[in-house]
Design a protein around this motif. Structure first.
Motif, PDB file in Angstrom:
ATOM      1  N   TRP A  78      61.111  -4.731  21.183  1.00  0.00           N
ATOM      2  CA  TRP A  78      61.555  -4.901  19.811  1.00  0.00           C
ATOM      3  C   TRP A  78      62.990  -4.477  20.120  1.00  0.00           C
ATOM      4  CZ3 TRP A  78      58.218  -3.620  15.147  1.00  0.00           C
ATOM      5  CH2 TRP A  78      59.005  -3.559  14.014  1.00  0.00           C
ATOM      6  N   ALA A  79      64.079  -5.498  19.701  1.00  0.00           N
ATOM      7  CA  ALA A  79      65.041  -5.216  19.595  1.00  0.00           C
ATOM      8  C   ALA A  79      65.687  -5.721  18.199  1.00  0.00           C
ATOM      9  CB  ALA A  79      65.939  -5.630  20.712  1.00  0.00           C
ATOM     10  N   GLY A  80      66.113  -5.194  17.248  1.00  0.00           N
ATOM     11  CA  GLY A  80      66.473  -5.876  15.979  1.00  0.00           C
ATOM     12  C   GLY A  80      65.570  -5.374  14.927  1.00  0.00           C
ATOM     13  N   ASP A  81      65.712  -6.271  13.772  1.00  0.00           N
ATOM     14  CA  ASP A  81      64.883  -6.072  12.485  1.00  0.00           C
ATOM     15  C   ASP A  81      63.653  -6.978  12.571  1.00  0.00           C
ATOM     16  OD1 ASP A  81      66.230  -8.432  12.067  1.00  0.00           O
ATOM     17  OD2 ASP A  81      67.427  -7.505  10.560  1.00  0.00           O
ATOM     18  N   GLY A  82      63.318  -7.122  11.543  1.00  0.00           N
ATOM     19  CA  GLY A  82      61.570  -7.812  11.567  1.00  0.00           C
ATOM     20  C   GLY A  82      60.612  -6.874  11.645  1.00  0.00           C
ATOM     21  N   ALA A  83      59.537  -7.566  12.146  1.00  0.00           N
ATOM     22  CA  ALA A  83      58.329  -6.694  12.280  1.00  0.00           C
ATOM     23  C   ALA A  83      57.390  -7.275  13.296  1.00  0.00           C
ATOM     24  CB  ALA A  83      57.561  -6.564  10.795  1.00  0.00           C
TER      25      ALA A  83
ATOM     26  N   GLY B  23      56.782  -0.763  16.968  1.00  0.00           N
ATOM     27  CA  GLY B  23      58.123  -0.310  17.013  1.00  0.00           C
ATOM     28  C   GLY B  23      58.582   0.017  15.599  1.00  0.00           C
ATOM     29  N   GLU B  24      59.821  -0.375  15.195  1.00  0.00           N
ATOM     30  CA  GLU B  24      60.575   0.053  14.148  1.00  0.00           C
ATOM     31  C   GLU B  24      61.761  -0.799  14.157  1.00  0.00           C
ATOM     32  OE1 GLU B  24      62.811   4.220  14.870  1.00  0.00           O
ATOM     33  OE2 GLU B  24      61.024   4.310  13.779  1.00  0.00           O
ATOM     34  N   PRO B  25      62.174  -1.349  12.843  1.00  0.00           N
ATOM     35  CA  PRO B  25      63.418  -2.079  12.847  1.00  0.00           C
ATOM     36  C   PRO B  25      64.705  -1.264  12.968  1.00  0.00           C
ATOM     37  CG  PRO B  25      61.912  -2.383  10.644  1.00  0.00           C
ATOM     38  CD  PRO B  25      61.396  -1.085  11.624  1.00  0.00           C
ATOM     39  N   ASP B  26      65.645  -1.893  13.851  1.00  0.00           N
ATOM     40  CA  ASP B  26      66.836  -1.192  14.168  1.00  0.00           C
ATOM     41  C   ASP B  26      67.792  -1.207  12.945  1.00  0.00           C
ATOM     42  OD1 ASP B  26      66.922  -0.629  16.806  1.00  0.00           O
ATOM     43  OD2 ASP B  26      66.410  -2.504  17.307  1.00  0.00           O
ATOM     44  N   GLY B  27      68.510  -0.161  12.732  1.00  0.00           N
ATOM     45  CA  GLY B  27      69.593  -0.070  11.803  1.00  0.00           C
ATOM     46  C   GLY B  27      71.031  -0.331  12.444  1.00  0.00           C
ATOM     47  N   GLY B  28      71.792  -0.809  11.613  1.00  0.00           N
ATOM     48  CA  GLY B  28      73.242  -1.162  12.160  1.00  0.00           C
ATOM     49  C   GLY B  28      74.038  -0.005  11.812  1.00  0.00           C
ATOM     50  N   ALA B  29      75.355   0.100  11.803  1.00  0.00           N
ATOM     51  CA  ALA B  29      76.309   1.135  11.485  1.00  0.00           C
ATOM     52  C   ALA B  29      76.285   1.327   9.991  1.00  0.00           C
ATOM     53  CB  ALA B  29      77.629   0.898  11.908  1.00  0.00           C
ATOM     54  N   PHE B  30      75.940   0.114   9.120  1.00  0.00           N
ATOM     55  CA  PHE B  30      76.200   0.136   7.756  1.00  0.00           C
ATOM     56  C   PHE B  30      74.634  -0.339   7.379  1.00  0.00           C
ATOM     57  CE2 PHE B  30      80.211  -0.493   9.233  1.00  0.00           C
ATOM     58  CZ  PHE B  30      81.152   0.402   8.675  1.00  0.00           C
TER      59      PHE B  30
ATOM     60  N   GLY C  62      71.910  -2.304   5.526  1.00  0.00           N
ATOM     61  CA  GLY C  62      71.696  -3.773   5.527  1.00  0.00           C
ATOM     62  C   GLY C  62      71.947  -4.550   6.875  1.00  0.00           C
ATOM     63  N   GLN C  63      72.423  -3.846   7.868  1.00  0.00           N
ATOM     64  CA  GLN C  63      72.764  -4.230   9.166  1.00  0.00           C
ATOM     65  C   GLN C  63      71.684  -3.832  10.195  1.00  0.00           C
ATOM     66  OE1 GLN C  63      76.581  -2.712  10.431  1.00  0.00           O
ATOM     67  NE2 GLN C  63      77.559  -4.237   9.296  1.00  0.00           N
ATOM     68  N   THR C  64      71.679  -4.839  11.416  1.00  0.00           N
ATOM     69  CA  THR C  64      70.926  -4.552  12.358  1.00  0.00           C
ATOM     70  C   THR C  64      71.559  -4.451  13.734  1.00  0.00           C
ATOM     71  OG1 THR C  64      68.486  -5.124  13.118  1.00  0.00           O
ATOM     72  CG2 THR C  64      69.991  -6.944  12.643  1.00  0.00           C
ATOM     73  N   ARG C  65      70.679  -4.227  14.649  1.00  0.00           N
ATOM     74  CA  ARG C  65      71.480  -4.142  16.154  1.00  0.00           C
ATOM     75  C   ARG C  65      70.699  -5.581  16.679  1.00  0.00           C
ATOM     76  NH1 ARG C  65      70.807   0.752  19.986  1.00  0.00           N
ATOM     77  NH2 ARG C  65      72.127  -0.669  21.309  1.00  0.00           N
TER      78      ARG C  65
ATOM     79  N   LEU D  39      70.454  -8.076  20.489  1.00  0.00           N
ATOM     80  CA  LEU D  39      70.139  -7.811  22.048  1.00  0.00           C
ATOM     81  C   LEU D  39      71.510  -8.049  22.583  1.00  0.00           C
ATOM     82  CD1 LEU D  39      67.877  -7.570  24.187  1.00  0.00           C
ATOM     83  CD2 LEU D  39      67.725  -9.966  24.252  1.00  0.00           C
ATOM     84  N   ASP D  40      71.772  -6.971  23.385  1.00  0.00           N
ATOM     85  CA  ASP D  40      73.036  -6.940  24.209  1.00  0.00           C
ATOM     86  C   ASP D  40      72.934  -5.962  25.434  1.00  0.00           C
ATOM     87  OD1 ASP D  40      73.459  -4.454  23.006  1.00  0.00           O
ATOM     88  OD2 ASP D  40      75.174  -5.233  21.722  1.00  0.00           O
ATOM     89  N   ARG D  41      74.247  -5.904  25.966  1.00  0.00           N
ATOM     90  CA  ARG D  41      74.209  -5.021  27.103  1.00  0.00           C
ATOM     91  C   ARG D  41      74.039  -3.469  26.987  1.00  0.00           C
ATOM     92  NH1 ARG D  41      74.000  -6.306  32.604  1.00  0.00           N
ATOM     93  NH2 ARG D  41      74.518  -8.471  32.664  1.00  0.00           N
ATOM     94  N   SER D  42      74.289  -3.022  25.557  1.00  0.00           N
ATOM     95  CA  SER D  42      74.449  -1.735  25.219  1.00  0.00           C
ATOM     96  C   SER D  42      72.607  -1.268  25.215  1.00  0.00           C
ATOM     97  CB  SER D  42      74.983  -1.438  23.679  1.00  0.00           C
ATOM     98  OG  SER D  42      74.092  -2.026  22.949  1.00  0.00           O
ATOM     99  N   ILE D  43      71.693  -2.421  25.134  1.00  0.00           N
ATOM    100  CA  ILE D  43      70.323  -2.137  25.188  1.00  0.00           C
ATOM    101  C   ILE D  43      69.757  -2.202  26.461  1.00  0.00           C
ATOM    102  CG2 ILE D  43      68.247  -2.973  24.228  1.00  0.00           C
ATOM    103  CD1 ILE D  43      69.472  -3.601  21.433  1.00  0.00           C
ATOM    104  N   VAL D  44      70.118  -3.227  27.116  1.00  0.00           N
ATOM    105  CA  VAL D  44      69.577  -3.664  28.398  1.00  0.00           C
ATOM    106  C   VAL D  44      70.248  -2.785  29.544  1.00  0.00           C
ATOM    107  CG1 VAL D  44      68.696  -5.872  27.530  1.00  0.00           C
ATOM    108  CG2 VAL D  44      70.698  -5.788  28.720  1.00  0.00           C
ATOM    109  N   GLY D  45      71.188  -2.287  29.233  1.00  0.00           N
ATOM    110  CA  GLY D  45      71.868  -1.431  30.402  1.00  0.00           C
ATOM    111  C   GLY D  45      71.317   0.001  30.492  1.00  0.00           C
TER     112      GLY D  45
END
Length: 398
Positions: free
Chosen positions: A275-280, A293-300, A302-305, A307-313
């Motif tokens: 699970w990477a991001g929001d949704g369910a 899993g649980e929804p990802d929150g972004g910096a603000f 209503g935002q979300t994370r 899928l990128d290198r910061s996750i898979v690295g």
């Protein structure tokens, strides 16, 4: 001395096709000193005047600005004196659903894909997978693209079924392409690995889980990491390669990824997820609902994370996003973007409540038994939810 003229108003605006009831208010005078003789409403509007409580009620049949005519007099005045009249404005607002336009997206644009898509696929042992994705009203109104996507993979040479659901970032220029690439690459990578030795090793480790064997559980999570973490990494690489070819940034293809794999083990079910991001993502049983899993929150808010290198690295980061589950009484495995989950679950806390999932299952279960489930699910994705007009995608294994 002439009596003062009064002004009247309706205490609320109406909305077409919705039950309405509002009081007739006297302004600039004493209501108790006023006798309303008659209130005339335009013909065919679907409203009537009720003298007992000075209210206008009914169900408006059309929208617009209308004028009601009130005839009145003051208590204590002679009945042979002329009656007074006043015009009362009434606004009937349109049904907001009728204001949305449905403009087709540009077929000639790079990365174009249909504004709606769906499939129904047999998954073995009498099980099936139903999936549907539809462009949201916010995109359809301006002729935008569907940024959601999904991919379902079932192979004849493997007992595993794969579901990938993705939600491209609305601010990303190539979100529609990113969501398609990630869904297909992740599902294909995982399906290929699970059809080989990794799938066998994962199944073998799963046999120890009913006794809560920590070694078997750890082994299963490790194998799931190799499959699903590898799929996420392959998807990120595919985005980076595409961005490089097109002279763009990987951020231009930003998307979430919900990835789930299922297989039967005897009479039981093995489910592994990333699970990477929001949704369910949830497994439903008679006894309850397990959120994977649980929804990802972004910096603000209503935002979300995405899928990128910061996750898979980061191996630890990947492992926190992987869940393994063995259940004996599976009603359904549901994977959905936030365009569906946000509209039906008021909070992240509600996502963990069995009653909320029971209500949701009660809506979608009849669709699974329909003559044409794909068409019915696409129609269901048109559900009205004020403020929730994002793209909507859901996949159901049952």
């Amino acid at each position: 001395m002439a009596s003062p003229k009064l002004a009247f108003a309706i205490s609320a605006n109406a909305r077409v096709d919705e039950p309405f009831s509002a009081r007739l208010i006297v302004r600039g005078g004493d209501p108790d000193a006023t006798e309303i003789i008659e209130c005339t409403i335009p013909d065919g509007l679907g409203l009537t005047y009720r003298a007992a409580d000075r209210s206008v009620h009914g169900t408006p049949t059309r929208s617009g600005d209308f004028s009601l005519t009130v005839r009145y007099r003051f208590h204590g005045t002679s009945e042979d004196r002329p009656q007074m009249t006043a015009n009362v404005p009434l606004t009937v607002n349109p049904d907001p659903r009728t204001l949305w336009q449905d403009r087709p997206s540009d077929r000639n644009a790079p990365g174009w894909k249909p504004d709606a898509d769906g499939c129904l696929i047999p998954a073995g042992a009498g099980r099936r997978i139903l999936a549907a994705s539809k462009r949201g009203r916010s995109h359809a109104h301006f002729g935008g693209f569907r940024d959601d996507d999904f991919c379902v993979r079932v192979r004849d040479d493997s007992p595993w079924s794969l579901i990938a659901v993705t939600d491209g970032a609305g601010s990303a220029e190539q979100a529609r392409t990113g969501s398609r690439i990630v869904a297909n690459v992740a599902a294909d990578f995982a399906a290929e690995r699970l059809a080989g030795e990794l799938g066998d090793a994962l199944t073998l480790a799963a046999k120890g889980i009913p006794e809560a064997d920590p070694v078997a559980t750890r082994q299963m999570r490790t194998k799931a990491y190799e499959v699903l973490g590898g799929a996420a990494l392959a998807a990120v690489k595919a985005i980076e390669e595409t961005a490089d070819r097109q002279g763009l940034s990987p951020r231009d293809y930003a998307t979430t990824l919900l990835l789930a794999a299922h297989r039967m083990l005897g009479d039981e079910h093995i489910v592994i997820t990333f699970w990477a991001g929001d949704g369910a993502m949830v497994v439903l049983e008679e006894a309850g609902a397990t959120l994977l899993g649980e929804p990802d929150g972004g910096a603000f808010a209503g935002q979300t994370r995405f899928l990128d290198r910061s996750i898979v690295g980061d191996a630890n980061e990947i492992m926190t996003r992987i869940h393994v589950l063995r259940v004996s009484d599976l009603l359904g495995l549901l994977v959905m973007t936030d365009g569906v989950s946000d509209a039906h679950f008021a909070s992240d806390q509600a996502l963990a409540e069995k009653a909320a999932w029971d209500a949701f299952w009660g809506q979608v279960q009849p669709i699974l038994e329909a003559e044409d489930p794909v068409a019915d699910l696409l129609r269901w994705l048109d559900f009205w939810s004020p403020g929730n007009h994002d793209d909507r995608t859901i996949a159901i294994f049952w």
